[in-house]
Design an enzyme around this catalytic site. Structure first.
Site, PDB file in Angstrom:
ATOM      1  N   LYS A 190       0.839  -1.200   0.000  1.00 33.95           N
ATOM      2  CA  LYS A 190       0.000   0.000   0.000  1.00 33.95           C
ATOM      3  C   LYS A 190       0.882   1.261   0.000  1.00 33.95           C
ATOM      4  O   LYS A 190       2.092   1.180   0.169  1.00 33.95           O
ATOM      5  CB  LYS A 190      -0.920  -0.023   1.227  1.00 33.95           C
ATOM      6  CG  LYS A 190      -1.816  -1.272   1.251  1.00 33.95           C
ATOM      7  CD  LYS A 190      -2.691  -1.376   0.001  1.00 33.95           C
ATOM      8  CE  LYS A 190      -3.746  -2.459   0.089  1.00 33.95           C
ATOM      9  NZ  LYS A 190      -3.289  -3.787  -0.368  1.00 33.95           N
TER      10      LYS A 190
HETATM   11  C1  LIG Z   1      -9.259  -3.516  -1.628  1.00 38.62           C
HETATM   12  C2  LIG Z   1      -8.608  -4.230  -0.474  1.00 38.62           C
HETATM   13  N1  LIG Z   1      -9.310  -4.431   0.660  1.00 38.62           N
HETATM   14  C3  LIG Z   1      -8.762  -5.031   1.730  1.00 38.62           C
HETATM   15  C4  LIG Z   1      -7.470  -5.499   1.721  1.00 38.62           C
HETATM   16  C5  LIG Z   1      -6.923  -6.210   2.910  1.00 38.62           C
HETATM   17  O1  LIG Z   1      -5.865  -5.553   3.534  1.00 38.62           O
HETATM   18  P1  LIG Z   1      -4.783  -6.357   4.404  1.00 38.62           P
HETATM   19  O2  LIG Z   1      -3.848  -7.037   3.455  1.00 38.62           O
HETATM   20  O3  LIG Z   1      -4.119  -5.288   5.210  1.00 38.62           O
HETATM   21  O4  LIG Z   1      -5.513  -7.338   5.256  1.00 38.62           O
HETATM   22  C6  LIG Z   1      -6.705  -5.314   0.572  1.00 38.62           C
HETATM   23  C7  LIG Z   1      -5.320  -5.800   0.573  1.00 38.62           C
HETATM   24  O5  LIG Z   1      -4.686  -6.170  -0.304  1.00 38.62           O
HETATM   25  C8  LIG Z   1      -7.282  -4.663  -0.561  1.00 38.62           C
HETATM   26  O6  LIG Z   1      -6.593  -4.486  -1.688  1.00 38.62           O
END
Ligand SMILES: Cc1ncc(COP(=O)(O)O)c(C=O)c1O
Length: 363
Positions: free
Chosen positions: A181
């Site tokens: 991110k």
């Molecule tokens: C659109 C979206 N939502 C949620 C997530 C979940 O985040 P995390 O990897 O921090 O659990 C991601 C992660 O890649 C994502 O791209």
């Protein structure tokens, strides 16, 4: 296999090292001032009254849905082209995800399709700012009166729509701080809201269901963010704008060089994206050879990635498909992510460009 040009690389330096040292020296690793400061800083950045830092973006979505009161018997609308977390979160709170196809140009939820998929059981909708491109959040809100809108802004910290920050839309917005991110804490996430009661429920849900120390009111887990993670997040926040500008510069360089050899994600009217991913679609002639292209690139030291997932094709979600999802399937089939991170040097980027010019000329 050697990978000289990786798809993504977190930007970490002296500031992050100093932040970690500061926390280690303090001896306070959880439930301390770093998390509080990080929450305040992100809330300010997103124009929100409350922020609740948690252990991942996925956890943020689960806690948000639980706090809203989503549960068995409920339906939640979810854009069908994304990482599975939003739809999995709906399942994990016992509700039914309703997968809705996305716009072929913006790759995000359309208000019309979300409104059409609404049923009397629909209690919430998750709109995703895919790859840092804001969804049509204003129109989605207007199209779904009485439905709790959750903004999945996992990729979109720093982006805005009509001048209002992403993370600042919906009843709750969720961020991710995964290393891919635009701001990373290694693992981490955050829930943002203007609703004080909802924020209090989310704080309970992340901390064993405690309303106050020792006052356990529900059997929740531990989804807290540590002081170390928050300190890294604070250091990252200091340089967020500089790094977003660098991402934008690199994205523009790709677009200028590759132009209409490839199809690019279109921003919604009034959207100011951040370029978390440089996503492209291959033309019809090349789409079937996408995996071969990724493999040949890897042999040349370039890491290209698949773009994202058509959720209806995943085993964990296939039984929730209630309508054809052709756009999501096409985006999954033809999509490609190009290397993009602040610090990617122009010579490396030129290698990616030359490789793609070569393949798209042959087809
Ligand atoms: C659109 C979206 N939502 C949620 C997530 C979940 O985040 P995390 O990897 O921090 O659990 C991601 C992660 O890649 C994502 O791209």
């Amino acid at each position: 296999m050697r990978c000289e040009v990786p798809l993504a690389r977190p930007c970490l330096g002296e500031a992050e090292l100093r932040a970690i040292e500061r926390v280690l020296a303090s001896g306070r690793l959880v439930l301390g001032p770093e998390v509080e400061r990080f929450e305040e800083a992100v809330a300010r950045r997103c124009g929100r009254a409350h922020a609740v830092a948690v252990s991942s973006g996925t956890t943020a979505l689960e806690i948000a849905l639980q706090a809203i009161g989503v549960g068995p018997g409920d339906e939640v609308l979810v854009a069908a082209f994304t990482w599975p977390s939003p739809a999995h979160a709906v399942r994990r709170v016992g509700a039914r995800p309703v997968l809705v196809d996305v716009d072929p140009h913006e790759w995000n939820a359309t208000p019309e399709a979300f409104a059409a998929a609404r049923s009397p059981r629909t209690v919430a909708a998750i709109a995703i700012d895919q790859f840092g491109f804001p969804a049509r959040l204003d129109a989605l809100e207007a199209a779904l009166p009485g439905v709790a809108l959750v903004e999945d802004a996992a990729c979109a910290l720093g982006a805005s729509l009509h001048g209002r920050a992403c993370g600042g839309w919906g009843l709750v917005a969720c961020l991710s701080f995964h290393p891919r991110k635009v701001l990373t804490t290694a693992e981490g996430g955050m829930c943002l809201t203007d609703d004080a009661a909802l924020a209090a429920r989310m704080r309970e849900l992340r901390n064993h269901g405690q309303r106050a120390p020792g006052r356990f009111v529900q059997p929740a887990g531990n989804a807290r963010m540590s002081e170390l993670h928050a300190a890294v997040g604070l250091a990252q926040l200091e340089r967020l704008d500089e790094r977003l500008a660098e991402r934008a510069r690199l994205y523009t360089r790709y677009r200028d060089a590759l132009g209409d050899r490839l199809q690019w994600q279109r921003p919604a009217p009034g959207a100011r994206p951040v370029y978390q991913t440089a996503g492209v679609l291959l033309g019809e002639e090349l789409a079937d050879r996408r995996d071969a292209l990724v493999e040949v690139a890897a042999q040349r030291g370039i890491e290209l990635g698949r773009l994202s997932y058509a959720l209806g094709r995943l085993r964990s979600l296939e039984s929730f498909v209630s309508a054809p999802l052709p756009v999501s399937e096409q985006l999954e089939r033809a999509g490609l992510a190009l290397p993009l991170w602040p610090g990617l040097d122009e010579a490396s980027q030129d290698r990616v460009i030359e490789f793609l010019v070569d393949w798209t000329s042959k087809s």
